[in-house]
Write a protein that holds these residues in place. Sequence first.
Motif, PDB file in Angstrom:
ATOM      1  N   UNK A 154       5.967   3.057  11.235  1.00 37.93           N
ATOM      2  CA  UNK A 154       5.234   4.277  10.735  1.00 37.93           C
ATOM      3  C   UNK A 154       4.243   4.142   9.611  1.00 37.93           C
ATOM      4  N   UNK A 155       4.854   3.338   8.831  1.00 40.11           N
ATOM      5  CA  UNK A 155       4.118   2.979   7.603  1.00 40.11           C
ATOM      6  C   UNK A 155       3.028   1.806   7.701  1.00 40.11           C
ATOM      7  N   UNK A 156       2.917   1.276   8.804  1.00 36.81           N
ATOM      8  CA  UNK A 156       1.722   0.408   9.032  1.00 36.81           C
ATOM      9  C   UNK A 156       0.283   1.082   8.285  1.00 36.81           C
ATOM     10  N   UNK A 157      -0.395   0.413   7.421  1.00 35.27           N
ATOM     11  CA  UNK A 157      -1.436   0.963   6.950  1.00 35.27           C
ATOM     12  C   UNK A 157      -2.527   1.447   7.687  1.00 35.27           C
ATOM     13  N   UNK A 158      -2.821   0.604   8.829  1.00 37.68           N
ATOM     14  CA  UNK A 158      -3.822   0.999   9.690  1.00 37.68           C
ATOM     15  C   UNK A 158      -3.350   2.351  10.539  1.00 37.68           C
ATOM     16  N   UNK A 159      -2.063   2.459  10.736  1.00 34.23           N
ATOM     17  CA  UNK A 159      -1.885   3.754  11.442  1.00 34.23           C
ATOM     18  C   UNK A 159      -1.809   4.869  10.648  1.00 34.23           C
ATOM     19  N   UNK A 160      -1.254   4.696   9.438  1.00 34.74           N
ATOM     20  CA  UNK A 160      -1.475   5.747   8.413  1.00 34.74           C
ATOM     21  C   UNK A 160      -3.081   6.045   8.211  1.00 34.74           C
ATOM     22  N   UNK A 161      -3.878   5.354   8.085  1.00 32.78           N
ATOM     23  CA  UNK A 161      -5.237   5.639   7.879  1.00 32.78           C
ATOM     24  C   UNK A 161      -5.787   6.274   9.046  1.00 32.78           C
TER      25      UNK A 161
ATOM     26  N   UNK B 189       0.882  -1.182  -0.190  1.00 27.54           N
ATOM     27  CA  UNK B 189       0.229   0.072  -0.046  1.00 27.54           C
ATOM     28  C   UNK B 189       0.700   1.242   0.026  1.00 27.54           C
ATOM     29  N   UNK B 190       2.067   1.388   0.654  1.00 30.91           N
ATOM     30  CA  UNK B 190       2.884   2.507   0.768  1.00 30.91           C
ATOM     31  C   UNK B 190       4.058   2.402   0.080  1.00 30.91           C
TER      32      UNK B 190
ATOM     33  N   UNK C  69      -5.174  -1.975 -11.334  1.00 30.06           N
ATOM     34  CA  UNK C  69      -6.356  -1.676 -10.039  1.00 30.06           C
ATOM     35  C   UNK C  69      -5.572  -1.341  -8.875  1.00 30.06           C
ATOM     36  N   UNK C  70      -6.000  -0.261  -8.557  1.00 28.63           N
ATOM     37  CA  UNK C  70      -5.913   0.371  -7.277  1.00 28.63           C
ATOM     38  C   UNK C  70      -6.440  -0.120  -6.098  1.00 28.63           C
ATOM     39  N   UNK C  71      -5.954  -0.621  -5.093  1.00 28.36           N
ATOM     40  CA  UNK C  71      -6.813  -1.432  -4.189  1.00 28.36           C
ATOM     41  C   UNK C  71      -7.002  -0.957  -2.922  1.00 28.36           C
ATOM     42  N   UNK C  72      -5.964   0.218  -2.756  1.00 30.81           N
ATOM     43  CA  UNK C  72      -6.308   0.906  -1.406  1.00 30.81           C
ATOM     44  C   UNK C  72      -5.825   2.523  -1.461  1.00 30.81           C
TER      45      UNK C  72
ATOM     46  N   UNK D 139       2.875   1.405  -9.597  1.00 25.27           N
ATOM     47  CA  UNK D 139       2.634   2.425  -8.303  1.00 25.27           C
ATOM     48  C   UNK D 139       2.308   1.602  -7.112  1.00 25.27           C
ATOM     49  N   UNK D 140       2.413   2.484  -5.932  1.00 24.44           N
ATOM     50  CA  UNK D 140       1.876   1.357  -4.739  1.00 24.44           C
ATOM     51  C   UNK D 140       0.325   1.117  -4.655  1.00 24.44           C
ATOM     52  N   UNK D 141       0.249   0.460  -3.790  1.00 26.06           N
ATOM     53  CA  UNK D 141      -1.216  -0.218  -3.683  1.00 26.06           C
ATOM     54  C   UNK D 141      -1.863  -0.683  -5.136  1.00 26.06           C
ATOM     55  N   UNK D 142      -0.979  -1.287  -6.008  1.00 21.67           N
ATOM     56  CA  UNK D 142      -1.596  -1.365  -7.197  1.00 21.67           C
ATOM     57  C   UNK D 142      -1.171  -2.976  -7.620  1.00 21.67           C
ATOM     58  N   UNK D 143      -2.476  -3.612  -8.264  1.00 18.80           N
ATOM     59  CA  UNK D 143      -2.363  -4.927  -8.934  1.00 18.80           C
ATOM     60  C   UNK D 143      -2.259  -4.749 -10.392  1.00 18.80           C
TER      61      UNK D 143
END
Length: 599
Positions: free
Chosen positions: A478-485, A140-141, A219-222, A203-207
Amino acid sequence: MCGIAGEITYGRKPDLDALERMSRCLEPRGPDGSGIWQDGNIAFAHRRLAIIDLSQAGAQPFVDEETGLSIVFNGCIYNYPELREELISRGHSFRSHSDTEVILKAYREWGESFVDRLIGMFAFALTEIGSGRVLLGRDRLGIKPLYYAQVDGGLRFASTLPALLQAGGVDTRIDPEALHSYMTFHSVVPAPRTILTGVRKLPPATLKWIEPDGRSREKLYWEASFTRREEYAGWSEEDWQDAVLEALRVAVRRRLVADVPVGCLLSGGLDSSLIVGLLAEEGQHGLNTFSIGFEAAGGEEGDEFRYSDIIAEHYGTSHHQIRIDTARMLPALDDAIGAMAEPMVSHDAVAFYLLSQEVAKHVKVVQSGQGADEVFAGYHWYPPMHAAGSDLDEAVARYRGAFFDRSHEEMAQLVTAPALAAADVSGEFVRAHFARAGAETGVDRALRLDTTVMLVDDPVKRVDNMTMAHGLEARVPFLDHELVELAAACPPELKTAQEGKGVLKEAARKVIPAAVIDRPKGYFPVPALKHLQGPYLEMVREAVIGPAAQERKLFEPRAVQALLEAPNDNLTPLRGNRLWQIGLLQLWLDKHGITGAAV
């Protein structure tokens, strides 16, 4: 942590010699083992850094006959034990204890939505052996890199751009839009572009699906929302502090999953100090911690040991001070440039390179405080963004004034060909990004851009490249996606308080000594590359006026000469050295034998 590569062909067999050359280039990322797998028109290569399931059962490329899938994977899935148990309950069996196998089973169970369940950093290539479809994916990041190039009759991918160059067949002309970004957007080249026309990055968060006939879709998934959310409407400042601290605590705990010891990079700043404090709370006593310092230059100190010593003594860590003199740094600079997947002008790249070289002698995994400034508004340009409110023009102007290295007009005067500055690429990119829905204020807009673009293609890439050059895995809580959200939803004024990172500073007071919270903001200082003189200046001079630079004809000779005459008088708004920026680009191109011009 590993290096991955592969080739997907249309109408011909994969070039296994090219694949082997890519694999050899990636060996520093994975010194513990290697493998190549081919089936029809698909071939994967892998270099292994053994962190989870150290046995051969965890080796890659991983082929699973039961699911009919094969994968090469770089990174770590921190919640793989929980996913493994859930998949077992759903009838899946495992022959290893690796997170790699969990990815395959999860894909078979949930299809492409499996990626939503992954907590971690990752880049992978997965194929359905029967259908010949290939799925590329990135976390994601964008912590883990994934580059690709269209070549004659196929597509190649790899963890680094230089690996693709080793395979051959790549268009090495300079990408004009990427050059514009590099020279104006503080050396950030947003995905999918790279400095070379023939290489792109996922790109990040991409499939990215690639069909057997070469058709593809992405596909951007997040995507995090930088808006206020109803569930947090009644929260007080202390509620936010408690939530941030708990989310970071969870992130640090997640990043302890490993079958080898985990250390920590300790700069002495708030971010890394807080991670050490939370690791101590998790029972990590006698933790290996590492700090680096350089000789002073231009009246600027080259280390912050007095602050890292406070934390090391407070928690009784096994602390390593790494002191680098000029005689050692100059020869290492060439190797550090060689380790860059793309040109990275930040002078602390060599600091990370040398730090990682020493750290790798002690541990194979470290946690790092990278990302906190972008996620929690630690930089000086965030507080002034408040004044922009929701005004798009004002927000763009303030951001450009603080972050851009030069204006579009200055860029046009610097380059030799009008086509190299035909449009204000970087300015248009920032405006379009700021204009998108999902960010409410000027601060929100800047934080979203920096978290999802600047962070990915500068600090995070720098840490990945320099650590993996020595087979060292860096994990970034600090780049844990739940922390970023959570941070994205936090009111901007709480983040920009106290000259930045206010909510994080208050949360940290519950864990670490105030002396490292209330100190002046620091960074990895490398004075010799900020104040160019002596052998460093001569190295840059040779690069910017040498035969290769003259052949490329990228920059106006008179503009370059003006910089050489006053090498330390032309700093960017972020106080970067403009001569070093041009010099680093030429040195990187020289290192990889790229002599072609743009367009």
